[in-house]
Design a protein around this motif. Structure first.
Motif, mmCIF file in Angstrom:
data_model
loop_
_atom_site.group_PDB
_atom_site.id
_atom_site.type_symbol
_atom_site.label_atom_id
_atom_site.label_comp_id
_atom_site.label_asym_id
_atom_site.label_seq_id
_atom_site.Cartn_x
_atom_site.Cartn_y
_atom_site.Cartn_z
ATOM 1 N N ALA A 264 38.524 5.078 39.147
ATOM 2 C CA ALA A 264 39.188 5.803 38.058
ATOM 3 C C ALA A 264 38.511 7.153 37.812
ATOM 4 C CB ALA A 264 39.179 4.966 36.779
ATOM 5 N N GLU A 265 37.182 7.150 37.854
ATOM 6 C CA GLU A 265 36.442 8.394 37.613
ATOM 7 C C GLU A 265 36.584 9.365 38.775
ATOM 8 O OE1 GLU A 265 32.526 7.140 36.604
ATOM 9 O OE2 GLU A 265 33.189 6.126 34.759
ATOM 10 N N GLU A 266 36.708 8.863 40.004
ATOM 11 C CA GLU A 266 36.965 9.731 41.161
ATOM 12 C C GLU A 266 38.294 10.461 40.990
ATOM 13 O OE1 GLU A 266 34.749 7.028 44.650
ATOM 14 O OE2 GLU A 266 36.955 7.090 44.478
ATOM 15 N N ILE A 267 39.299 9.735 40.567
ATOM 16 C CA ILE A 267 40.624 10.334 40.379
ATOM 17 C C ILE A 267 40.609 11.296 39.192
ATOM 18 C CG2 ILE A 267 43.030 9.817 39.802
ATOM 19 C CD1 ILE A 267 42.635 7.143 41.317
ATOM 20 N N LEU A 268 39.887 10.910 38.140
ATOM 21 C CA LEU A 268 39.783 11.780 36.966
ATOM 22 C C LEU A 268 39.210 13.145 37.353
ATOM 23 C CD1 LEU A 268 39.929 12.096 33.845
ATOM 24 C CD2 LEU A 268 37.573 11.267 33.779
ATOM 25 N N LYS A 269 38.217 13.171 38.240
ATOM 26 C CA LYS A 269 37.619 14.448 38.650
ATOM 27 C C LYS A 269 38.651 15.324 39.351
ATOM 28 C CE LYS A 269 33.803 16.570 41.166
ATOM 29 N NZ LYS A 269 34.682 17.599 41.755
ATOM 30 N N ILE A 270 39.487 14.722 40.180
ATOM 31 C CA ILE A 270 40.531 15.492 40.877
ATOM 32 C C ILE A 270 41.538 16.043 39.876
ATOM 33 C CG2 ILE A 270 42.493 15.265 42.459
ATOM 34 C CD1 ILE A 270 40.773 13.288 44.077
ATOM 35 N N VAL A 271 41.946 15.221 38.911
ATOM 36 C CA VAL A 271 42.865 15.679 37.867
ATOM 37 C C VAL A 271 42.249 16.848 37.105
ATOM 38 C CG1 VAL A 271 44.006 15.034 35.700
ATOM 39 C CG2 VAL A 271 43.992 13.434 37.630
ATOM 40 N N SER A 272 40.975 16.700 36.750
ATOM 41 C CA SER A 272 40.274 17.752 36.005
ATOM 42 C C SER A 272 40.191 19.041 36.812
ATOM 43 C CB SER A 272 38.865 17.267 35.636
ATOM 44 O OG SER A 272 38.139 18.270 34.978
ATOM 45 N N ASP A 273 39.873 18.933 38.111
ATOM 46 C CA ASP A 273 39.767 20.118 38.964
ATOM 47 C C ASP A 273 41.068 20.900 39.007
ATOM 48 O OD1 ASP A 273 37.168 19.470 39.578
ATOM 49 O OD2 ASP A 273 37.640 18.598 41.546
#
Length: 498
Positions: A264-273
């Motif tokens: 979930a946190e890996e995907i969150l970083k991509i969304v944030s980027d």
């Protein structure tokens, strides 16, 4: 319901030119901006603001009109912005032309093929429901119900949203969304792309600023969807063909479903980027993860509100006790959607009473304090107060309204609240001369007032079309003393979105 993307260019134009699309919040029913929009549209004849300008509006301040809704009774404010009608109608004409509308709808449709499932594609009513109520029903079906269903497949859900989404949007990113970043950058400064023209029109009413778009209209919701849809596409490109997650997006709110917090946190970083590349960032305070997808799919205030659903059927059998329970709930969940809905439901119960209670002043005090802490509840609180105080004798009635007025007037910087406070004090049966610094209130009182800076317009017919007295479509003094639940029915339905 019908999707906005499925409308013809003419149908979409008609939809955007409705008063309820120009401002999609709640106003008393004697206020409507539709007459001005229709008159401006008649003068523009399908063209844009450049045909009637003597100078560039983007060099001027206050071309659009801003007013504020207070969210906590203190320092949390939500700015609303009424776009200058000439610029607003120009933008509608541009987007909804026979040439451009197919290009816009095709681009938005293309964003729907990735891994981010957009749940906020604009919809309109195809029955007697209002468009906003239809959008609310769509949210419930597409987000909440789908989230609960996904609990069969995933063990974790992560919530996050964008901080001040509309205020942070980079207007040049509209062209990126419409045409792709590479093509838009190559064409920069030439003004040949539709996205650049949309960007130019929006900046014309906002002092030429490239940060932020207006908040409060269906049209700007549509533009925001265009940009966020492009972000969806960028996220999908980075995540590729992986199938160990699901992402739901409703406007600027994201729900990421996975089998672990690490993923979930890996995907969150991509969304944030990808959001950051468009000028936006995620809100840390509203980002959290839950390992119970069912519980995590329902907002905490809504779960708590379910316990208060039947306010009079358990241990809160008197109206004062019901109000006290709501007051306590409001302190824990101020301005929440659940509170707004519960207040609206209590309004329906209060409206059935026809005998003044012994503790009337106490009930009025508690109800008023709920609105002080959660000012966005005031439309429904105003309905409750209007019924309660109508049961009092003439002298007591005047005294109670004056005390309510004094207390609510202490809420700082809240033009939205003042508009509704005027609604309940203006009727002849109440008889309070409500003085407000809010320009819309002054117009309702028959005063000469300016909403938009029109100094850049040199067309006398267009200036006549912008006469702000037109927004008062019937006399506020003739409004009934008691607000019926139907008058704020949409307010209650809108609460489900929050």
């Amino acid at each position: 319901m019908k999707r906005l993307l499925d409308l013809s260019a003419a149908e979409a134009k008609s939809h955007f030119l409705k008063g309820s699309s120009y401002f999609n919040g709640d106003f008393p029913d004697y206020i409507s901006f539709e007459p001005i929009l229709q008159n401006v549209a008649s003068e523009l004849k399908g063209g844009d603001f450049k045909s009637c300008k003597s100078s560039n509006p983007d060099l001027l301040a206050d071309v659009n009109y801003s007013f504020v809704a207070n969210k906590d009774g203190r320092f949390a404010w939500r700015p609303y912005e009424l776009m200058h009608p000439v610029i607003y109608v120009s933008l509608v004409n541009l987007i909804c032309s026979d040439e451009n509308w197919p290009q816009v709808t095709a681009r938005l449709a293309a964003f729907g093929s990735g891994v981010v499932h957009c749940c906020s594609s604009p919809v309109i009513s195809d029955d007697n429901q209002k468009d906003q109520a239809t959008q609310v029903r769509n949210w419930w079906q597409a987000v909440e119900q789908r989230s609960l269903e996904l609990s069969l497949e995933y063990t974790h859900v992560l919530h996050t949203d964008v901080t001040d989404c509309y205020g942070a949007l980079y207007t040049h990113s509209i062209a990126w969304a419409m045409h792709g970043k590479e093509k838009a950058k190559k064409a920069k400064g030439k003004g040949s792309l539709l996205g650049d023209k949309i960007d130019e029109f929006i900046r014309a009413g906002r002092y030429g600023q490239t940060n932020g778009i207006s908040q409060g209209s269906v049209l700007m919701d549509f533009i925001a969807e265009m940009i966020l849809g492009y972000v969806d596409q960028l996220i999908s490109e980075r995540l590729g063909e992986a199938n160990d997650f699901a992402i739901l997006r409703y406007r600027d709110d994201y729900r990421i479903f996975t089998h672990s917090d690490v993923r979930a946190e890996e995907i969150l970083k991509i969304v944030s980027d990808e959001l950051r590349s468009m000028g936006m960032k995620l809100g840390v305070s509203k980002t959290f993860i839950s390992t119970n997808v069912v519980e995590g799919s329902i907002k905490a205030d809504k779960l708590a509100g379910i316990d208060l659903q039947d306010l009079g059927d358990t241990n809160a059998k008197t109206l004062q006790k019901q109000l006290l329970r709501l007051h306590s709930f409001g302190r824990r969940h101020p301005n929440s959607g659940a509170l707004r809905r519960l207040v609206g439901e209590l309004h329906s119960k209060v409206a059935k009473q026809d005998v003044p209670p012994d503790d009337l002043a106490v009930q009025v005090a508690i109800a008023t304090d709920i609105a002080v802490v959660s000012p966005l509840t005031f439309p429904a609180i105003a309905g409750i107060l209007s019924h309660m105080i109508s049961l009092a004798g003439k002298d007591e009635k005047l005294s109670l309204w004056q005390r309510v007025h004094r207390k609510m007037s202490k809420v700082p910087y809240n033009g939205y609240l003042e508009i509704w406070l005027q609604r309940v004090t203006k009727p002849k049966a109440v008889g309070i001369n409500y003085a407000s610094s809010e320009s819309i209130c002054k117009i309702v009182n028959g005063e000469k007032e300016i909403l938009w800076n029109n100094s850049w317009i040199n067309n006398s017919k267009m200036l006549a079309a912008l006469d702000v007295s037109q927004i008062v479509v019937k006399a506020a003094s003739d409004a009934p003393e008691v607000m019926s639940p139907n008058e704020v029915e949409l307010f209650k339905k809108n609460a489900w979105q929050y």
